[in-house]
Design an enzyme around this catalytic site. Sequence first.
Site: not given
Ligand code: HAS
Ligand code: CU
Length: 567
Positions: A240, A244, A391-393, A454-455
């Site tokens: 996990h 980050y 999700h992860f793409h 998947r996979r």
């Molecule tokens: Fe995830 C599975 C939960 C973030 C990558 N995640 C994965 C896997 C990958 C991955 C690779 O709880 C698959 C692993 C595998 O092969 O089995 N993930 C989360 C949560 C977050 C999260 C709670 N993941 C990421 C990030 C990744 C990533 C970042 C890669 C870089 N994920 C999971 C969970 C699984 C999971 C479970 C397992 C599920 C399962 O069943 O297998 C949080 O960190 C997300 C928080 C993000 C936000 C969004 C904030 C938005 C922002 C943008 C602001 C936009 C602006 C633009 C400023 C709350 C910061 C303004 C625009 C204008 C035009 C002005």
């Molecule tokens: Cu995770």
Amino acid sequence: MSADAPAAAPATAPAYAPATEVSPVRSERRVTFAFLITGLIALLVGALLGPLQAMNYAGIDLFQHLPFLQSYYQGLTLHGVLNALVFTTFFNAGILLYFPSRELRVPLNLPFVWATYFVMTGGLVIAGIAIVSNTSNVLYTFYPPLMGHWGFYLGLALVVVASLMVAFETLRMRQVWKRQNPGQVTPLVAYMAVLTQLMWILASIGIVIEVVVFLLPWSLGLIEGVDPMLARTLFWWTGHPIVYFWLLPAYISWYAMVPKQAGGSLVSDSLARLAFLMFLLFSTPVGFHHQFTDPGIPAGWKMVHSLLTMFVGIPSLITAFTVAASLEVGGKRAGGKGVFGWIGKLPWKSAAFSAQVLAMISFIFGGAGGIVNASFALDPLINNTAWIPGHFHLTVGTAVTLTFFGMTFWWIPHLTGKRLYSNRLALWASWTWFVGMMIFGLGMHWQGLYAVPRRSLISAAPEGTYAEAAVPMMITGVSGVILMVAVILYFTVLFGTIFGRARHTDDDRPRIPFVDAVELRSIGVMKLLDSVYGWFALAALLVAVAYLPTLVDMLLNQVPIQGFQLW
Ligand code: HAS
Ligand code: CU
């Protein structure tokens, strides 16, 4: 922020001016470039396989036509390892070395950094040979009892060792600066880089134990079996927080450079620091959210990890508001009015800027999906389905990768002195990547709701198995074609820049767009935030509490299993 608010200027004059010009030491630029280009070439190979994977989800098997691949699973292993593990680690090394070094004006320890580069590249080559020779189709999570060649584990171990050497160098540079500047807190970029590295040091312990104590000896025949549950748990200790480790270098650009590129300022230096501190504390003790459906872990502990996962969402929400407000300052300085009027005034014509803001937008959707995954009750619905790659793409595949693309549009010219091949083509590349990935994300999340796994080689399933999911499957296939175009466009720009003849003069070479520095005296909250090793100890304690009861139990009750090779 209201329309007539004064443009957010720093409250006090900068106490410390970071170096924004190109490093005067040629070898520093070279070694940084070496990390970037090696990572990008790994990405090129991995990304060319991606569209074939998307086609698989449309029920079309193109893998059987590729002479150099034996199976879908070999292709998938290559894709996941090169893109998610290798590209990110090399690119991060460039970010976490070059920017703190320039900001602090502390030179890199060049012999050491070159040694790091060669260890990392050696690891890549060894693991690459293991995969290409069809001995290690174990996918990028390499769960036992699937067993790869020892070269696969050794190669990846070397990549991790090298990443820890990079961490050591980042920490060393801060130490040198601290000695030269007593009574001041670490400047922002170095602070963020140091916290990223401390987080990674803590995070990497799980995978180091898994590979060194279990998988390597097992694949060499020194031990007979490995307990799959124990190995998976150690894997997700790292698996996990590694996300980050990919994301935070992109956040460094979002906080400390993109606001400047937008003509704005960072609205809160201390909130940026707080966000990174929260990542240090909460990134690691959450790995069970990948194991909600695994046996052998008490439900109570799964709940604790689920809750802590919600905590680790908070710094990203802080980031969303701080970065959006910082962009708003830029849009308003450029004459934008009203609640949304500033958005149109942002420098959308600049590919370096647009790519990164598109990356941010993709992360709103990727992050929202993450919160669904993290919910103990919702995850079983989508676990192991196409939803997860969806999700992860959006996260690593777009939020991170498209940010890195945007950075290369100014950074490669900065390092090499070559002019960007074409800003217009770079804009096309960024938009096609963004649109392709958003469609891919839609198709994959949607398929996940129909329980398309998947996979799996979908085309090998009996006719009609996934008939309900025909529309999202088609959408996913279409996105694969768009993404193939995006890959070609991006690498045309990259290689066009590197091999092009057009050069910058020394005066018009892009400079590092660091946001303006603020007050750096080490007092009050700033001093507290800057006590990084104290926070590291607290983070380690939290990890111990979250993991040790379960891990000790697993260690004492191991059920070792022999290795399998299904290919
Ligand atoms: Fe995830 C599975 C939960 C973030 C990558 N995640 C994965 C896997 C990958 C991955 C690779 O709880 C698959 C692993 C595998 O092969 O089995 N993930 C989360 C949560 C977050 C999260 C709670 N993941 C990421 C990030 C990744 C990533 C970042 C890669 C870089 N994920 C999971 C969970 C699984 C999971 C479970 C397992 C599920 C399962 O069943 O297998 C949080 O960190 C997300 C928080 C993000 C936000 C969004 C904030 C938005 C922002 C943008 C602001 C936009 C602006 C633009 C400023 C709350 C910061 C303004 C625009 C204008 C035009 C002005
Ligand atoms: Cu995770």
